[in-house]
Motif scaffolding. Structure first.
Motif, PDB file in Angstrom:
ATOM      1  N   SER A  79       8.584  10.410   5.459  1.00  0.00           N
ATOM      2  CA  SER A  79       9.983  10.020   5.261  1.00  0.00           C
ATOM      3  C   SER A  79      10.090   8.553   4.851  1.00  0.00           C
ATOM      4  N   TYR A  80       9.222   7.717   5.409  1.00  0.00           N
ATOM      5  CA  TYR A  80       9.215   6.293   5.052  1.00  0.00           C
ATOM      6  C   TYR A  80       8.889   6.119   3.562  1.00  0.00           C
ATOM      7  N   LEU A  81       7.865   6.820   3.094  1.00  0.00           N
ATOM      8  CA  LEU A  81       7.490   6.732   1.679  1.00  0.00           C
ATOM      9  C   LEU A  81       8.573   7.312   0.780  1.00  0.00           C
ATOM     10  N   LYS A  82       9.145   8.439   1.189  1.00  0.00           N
ATOM     11  CA  LYS A  82      10.202   9.069   0.390  1.00  0.00           C
ATOM     12  C   LYS A  82      11.409   8.148   0.254  1.00  0.00           C
ATOM     13  N   GLY A  83      11.768   7.463   1.346  1.00  0.00           N
ATOM     14  CA  GLY A  83      12.893   6.537   1.299  1.00  0.00           C
ATOM     15  C   GLY A  83      12.678   5.446   0.264  1.00  0.00           C
ATOM     16  N   ASN A  84      11.458   4.894   0.227  1.00  0.00           N
ATOM     17  CA  ASN A  84      11.112   3.881  -0.772  1.00  0.00           C
ATOM     18  C   ASN A  84      11.176   4.451  -2.190  1.00  0.00           C
ATOM     19  N   HIS A  85      10.703   5.685  -2.333  1.00  0.00           N
ATOM     20  CA  HIS A  85      10.714   6.331  -3.652  1.00  0.00           C
ATOM     21  C   HIS A  85      12.141   6.543  -4.157  1.00  0.00           C
ATOM     22  N   TYR A  86      13.033   7.020  -3.285  1.00  0.00           N
ATOM     23  CA  TYR A  86      14.407   7.271  -3.708  1.00  0.00           C
ATOM     24  C   TYR A  86      15.156   5.974  -3.971  1.00  0.00           C
ATOM     25  N   LEU A  87      14.785   4.904  -3.267  1.00  0.00           N
ATOM     26  CA  LEU A  87      15.357   3.589  -3.562  1.00  0.00           C
ATOM     27  C   LEU A  87      14.963   3.165  -4.980  1.00  0.00           C
ATOM     28  N   LEU A  88      13.709   3.409  -5.346  1.00  0.00           N
ATOM     29  CA  LEU A  88      13.239   3.099  -6.703  1.00  0.00           C
ATOM     30  C   LEU A  88      13.928   3.977  -7.743  1.00  0.00           C
ATOM     31  N   GLU A  89      14.121   5.258  -7.423  1.00  0.00           N
ATOM     32  CA  GLU A  89      14.821   6.163  -8.346  1.00  0.00           C
ATOM     33  C   GLU A  89      16.231   5.654  -8.639  1.00  0.00           C
ATOM     34  N   ALA A  90      16.938   5.236  -7.578  1.00  0.00           N
ATOM     35  CA  ALA A  90      18.302   4.734  -7.743  1.00  0.00           C
ATOM     36  C   ALA A  90      18.308   3.482  -8.600  1.00  0.00           C
ATOM     37  N   THR A 104       2.235  -2.612  -1.238  1.00  0.00           N
ATOM     38  CA  THR A 104       1.767  -3.397  -0.094  1.00  0.00           C
ATOM     39  C   THR A 104       1.887  -2.595   1.200  1.00  0.00           C
ATOM     40  N   SER A 105       3.005  -1.875   1.358  1.00  0.00           N
ATOM     41  CA  SER A 105       3.242  -1.121   2.589  1.00  0.00           C
ATOM     42  C   SER A 105       2.231   0.001   2.784  1.00  0.00           C
ATOM     43  N   LEU A 106       1.666   0.504   1.680  1.00  0.00           N
ATOM     44  CA  LEU A 106       0.668   1.573   1.789  1.00  0.00           C
ATOM     45  C   LEU A 106      -0.619   1.084   2.451  1.00  0.00           C
ATOM     46  N   LYS A 107      -0.813  -0.249   2.470  1.00  0.00           N
ATOM     47  CA  LYS A 107      -1.990  -0.832   3.131  1.00  0.00           C
ATOM     48  C   LYS A 107      -1.704  -1.155   4.595  1.00  0.00           C
ATOM     49  N   ASP A 108      -0.447  -0.969   5.007  1.00  0.00           N
ATOM     50  CA  ASP A 108      -0.053  -1.228   6.394  1.00  0.00           C
ATOM     51  C   ASP A 108      -0.766  -0.235   7.312  1.00  0.00           C
ATOM     52  N   PRO A 109      -1.426  -0.721   8.364  1.00  0.00           N
ATOM     53  CA  PRO A 109      -2.132   0.200   9.285  1.00  0.00           C
ATOM     54  C   PRO A 109      -1.211   1.207   9.960  1.00  0.00           C
ATOM     55  N   ARG A 110       0.108   0.941   9.959  1.00  0.00           N
ATOM     56  CA  ARG A 110       1.035   1.902  10.562  1.00  0.00           C
ATOM     57  C   ARG A 110       1.186   3.157   9.703  1.00  0.00           C
ATOM     58  N   VAL A 111       0.863   3.049   8.419  1.00  0.00           N
ATOM     59  CA  VAL A 111       0.920   4.213   7.530  1.00  0.00           C
ATOM     60  C   VAL A 111      -0.432   4.931   7.590  1.00  0.00           C
ATOM     61  N   PRO A 112      -0.477   6.156   8.087  1.00  0.00           N
ATOM     62  CA  PRO A 112      -1.758   6.870   8.243  1.00  0.00           C
ATOM     63  C   PRO A 112      -2.508   7.015   6.919  1.00  0.00           C
ATOM     64  N   ASP A 113      -3.817   6.962   7.013  1.00  0.00           N
ATOM     65  CA  ASP A 113      -4.668   7.139   5.835  1.00  0.00           C
ATOM     66  C   ASP A 113      -5.226   8.551   5.851  1.00  0.00           C
ATOM     67  N   ASP A 114      -4.399   9.506   5.402  1.00  0.00           N
ATOM     68  CA  ASP A 114      -4.857  10.896   5.385  1.00  0.00           C
ATOM     69  C   ASP A 114      -4.599  11.515   4.014  1.00  0.00           C
ATOM     70  N   ASP A 115      -5.027  12.760   3.848  1.00  0.00           N
ATOM     71  CA  ASP A 115      -4.940  13.429   2.541  1.00  0.00           C
ATOM     72  C   ASP A 115      -3.497  13.582   2.079  1.00  0.00           C
TER      73      ASP A 115
END
Length: 514
Positions: free
Chosen positions: A269-280, A299-310
């Motif tokens: 949901s965090y990533l989707k929110g950023n994506h829709y902000l960019l779409e707008a 930058t946020s994708l390198k944040d350790p709070r964002v899981p590194d999974d498939d």
């Protein structure tokens, strides 16, 4: 064993990383008798296969055809148990669920006070991380124990549990209705895209108002607010109110910024929110802010709070590269796109099993637009064919319609006039069948149909006439949707001024100082 389960098992094994495979071997090997078990041998054989082949499996294991079904089912379950124990998959919801399981075991052992103490602790954790469905289940277990045994745990325990249950029930009803509304609007957008007529816009508005539950904003928690913003965002997208899209996408991101501990729990949901902000921002043509938000997302994708999974890896590719293409469109930078396209195609191949067909076709359309903007029309046509020839695509009817319109223009630009009459007829029939034959498309088809009969000396005048005709639709509430998919106006201006379309768009971008 059904083919579906065979495919599921094979896909699961193929998805395992080397470290996950090592852990599975260690997990199985903790009990000596397992080291030569049939399910472990099956795992070793299937790990080496490039595609599922039952004959190879039977030949290289001691498993009979009759046993194979049961061994597969057992192996599938053991792999999932092993993955659940893997630290990389120990997300907060999994940890909360595990603690609830421990509390239930204590209850069944007759250790009621220990069970209640653990339940109360894990309930607080569940509420902190907005896992309200699990919290509700925990409350049920607390009530079961309190109603069956005199625990003397705390004074007024019954009233406390009743009040907590009623509060969660009310919020659960609101969240359920908002999530249903959000999903309904999302399904509409996937099916038809933006509202094409006033009647469609009115229908969407009625659906939205009918599905919106009564609520008091101050009572809403994180989960309820997130569903509320999602519902408003999809409604705004469908009705092409991109300023409202920006507003609700911003609220969406602010919600996470105010609850940073929930980024790890709801990374998608965090990533989707950023994506829709960019779409707008893309549709508002706010290039400067768009570029800043895109860099922030990387930058946020390198944040350790964002899981590194498939799953996150696939979504990160989807959102980053889709918006990298959008940034090129905003700046009019169509040249030297081969490197970017090659990266996208490699990543589509890598994540194909995790990305739906709809998003892949959107990539192909954007790539076609990139090549069209650089005058590489045959390359553009190649990618448009991938969409037009896709018989399984049942979503985004508008995308399929505009792929055909761009295909007509690209054929004209490529000098493939001998195909044009046939393509015009098939496109015209398709638009009628999709109920998508509006003024902009109609004017484009009429223009292209008449082009072969136009004198070379009169061609620019024809472009000017079409430009004047289409210009009046730029701000039309429903006709303007055509320009969201294909910048016909800039293409016409490029023909009139004898400039590359990329240069026209680049000049416009420089004039708009945001």
């Amino acid at each position: 064993m059904t083919n579906e389960l065979s495919d599921n098992l094979f896909s699961l094994i193929q998805s395992l990383s080397p470290s996950e495979k090592r852990q599975f071997s260690l997990y199985v090997g903790r009990i000596g008798v397992n080291t030569d078990s049939k399910f472990l041998n099956l795992f070793k054989v299937m790990s080496k296969l490039k595609k599922y082949d039952e004959d190879v499996i039977l030949k290289n294991t001691k498993i009979s055809k009759r046993q194979l079904s049961n061994v597969k089912a057992h192996l599938y379950r053991q792999i999932l148990i092993s993955l659940r124990l893997n630290p990389s998959h120990q997300s907060m919801p999994v940890q909360i669920r595990e603690q609830l399981d421990f509390a239930i075991i204590l209850y069944r052992k007759g250790l009621y006070k220990q069970s209640l103490k653990l339940l109360d602790k894990v309930k607080s954790t569940a509420l902190y991380y907005e896992e309200k469905n699990i919290a509700y289940e925990i409350l049920d277990w607390e009530k079961i124990i309190e109603s069956q045994y005199i625990t003397r745990s705390i004074h007024n325990r019954a009233e406390t549990l009743i009040n907590q249950t009623e509060e969660l029930t009310e919020l659960s009803v609101v969240a359920s209705k908002l999530s249903n509304l959000s999903l309904h609007l999302y399904a509409i957008f996937l099916k038809m895209g933006y509202a094409r007529t006033e009647a469609e816009a009115i229908q969407v508005k009625e659906d939205f108002q009918r599905g919106l539950p009564e609520y008091k904003f101050s009572d809403l928690g994180f989960r309820e607010k997130l569903w509320l913003y999602k519902a408003y965002l999809w409604y705004s997208f469908i009705t092409q109110d991109f300023l409202a899209c920006f507003r609700y996408a911003s609220k969406w991101i602010e919600l996470f910024n105010d609850n940073k501990h929930l980024i790890a729990v709801h990374p998608v949901s965090y990533l989707k929110g950023n994506h829709y902000l960019l779409e707008a921002l893309f549709y508002l043509n706010h290039a400067t802010l768009f570029e800043k938000v895109l860099k922030d997302l990387e930058t946020s994708l390198k944040d350790p709070r964002v899981p590194d999974d498939d799953n996150i890896a696939a979504l990160s590719f989807l959102y980053l590269y889709s918006n990298k293409l959008n940034l090129r469109f905003m700046k009019g930078e169509f040249a030297d796109g081969d490197g970017l396209v090659e990266k996208i195609q490699k990543k589509i191949k890598k994540y194909r099993s995790r990305i739906d067909e709809h998003h892949i076709m959107v990539f192909y359309y954007k790539i076609a637009c990139l090549y069209f903007g650089n005058g590489e029309n045959k390359k553009s046509i190649d990618f448009l064919k991938k969409i037009i020839n896709n018989k399984d695509l049942e979503m985004r009817e508008d995308l399929m319609c505009f792929a055909r319109i761009l295909n007509l223009v690209a054929h004209y630009e490529a000098g493939l006039d001998y195909h044009l009459e046939r393509l015009i007829k098939s496109t015209y029939k398709f638009l009628i069948r999709m109920n998508d034959l509006h003024e902009v498309q109609l004017e484009m088809i009429k223009f292209l149909r008449n082009l072969p009969d136009v004198s070379p000396l009169e061609i620019k005048n024809e472009f000017r006439q079409l430009h004047a005709t289409l210009k009046q639709y730029e701000d039309h509430p429903f006709e303007r949707r055509a320009f969201l998919y294909l910048d016909i106006i800039s293409w016409l201006e490029s023909k009139i001024e004898n400039k590359p379309v990329g240069k026209i768009i680049s000049e416009k971008a420089q004039q708009v100082i945001r």
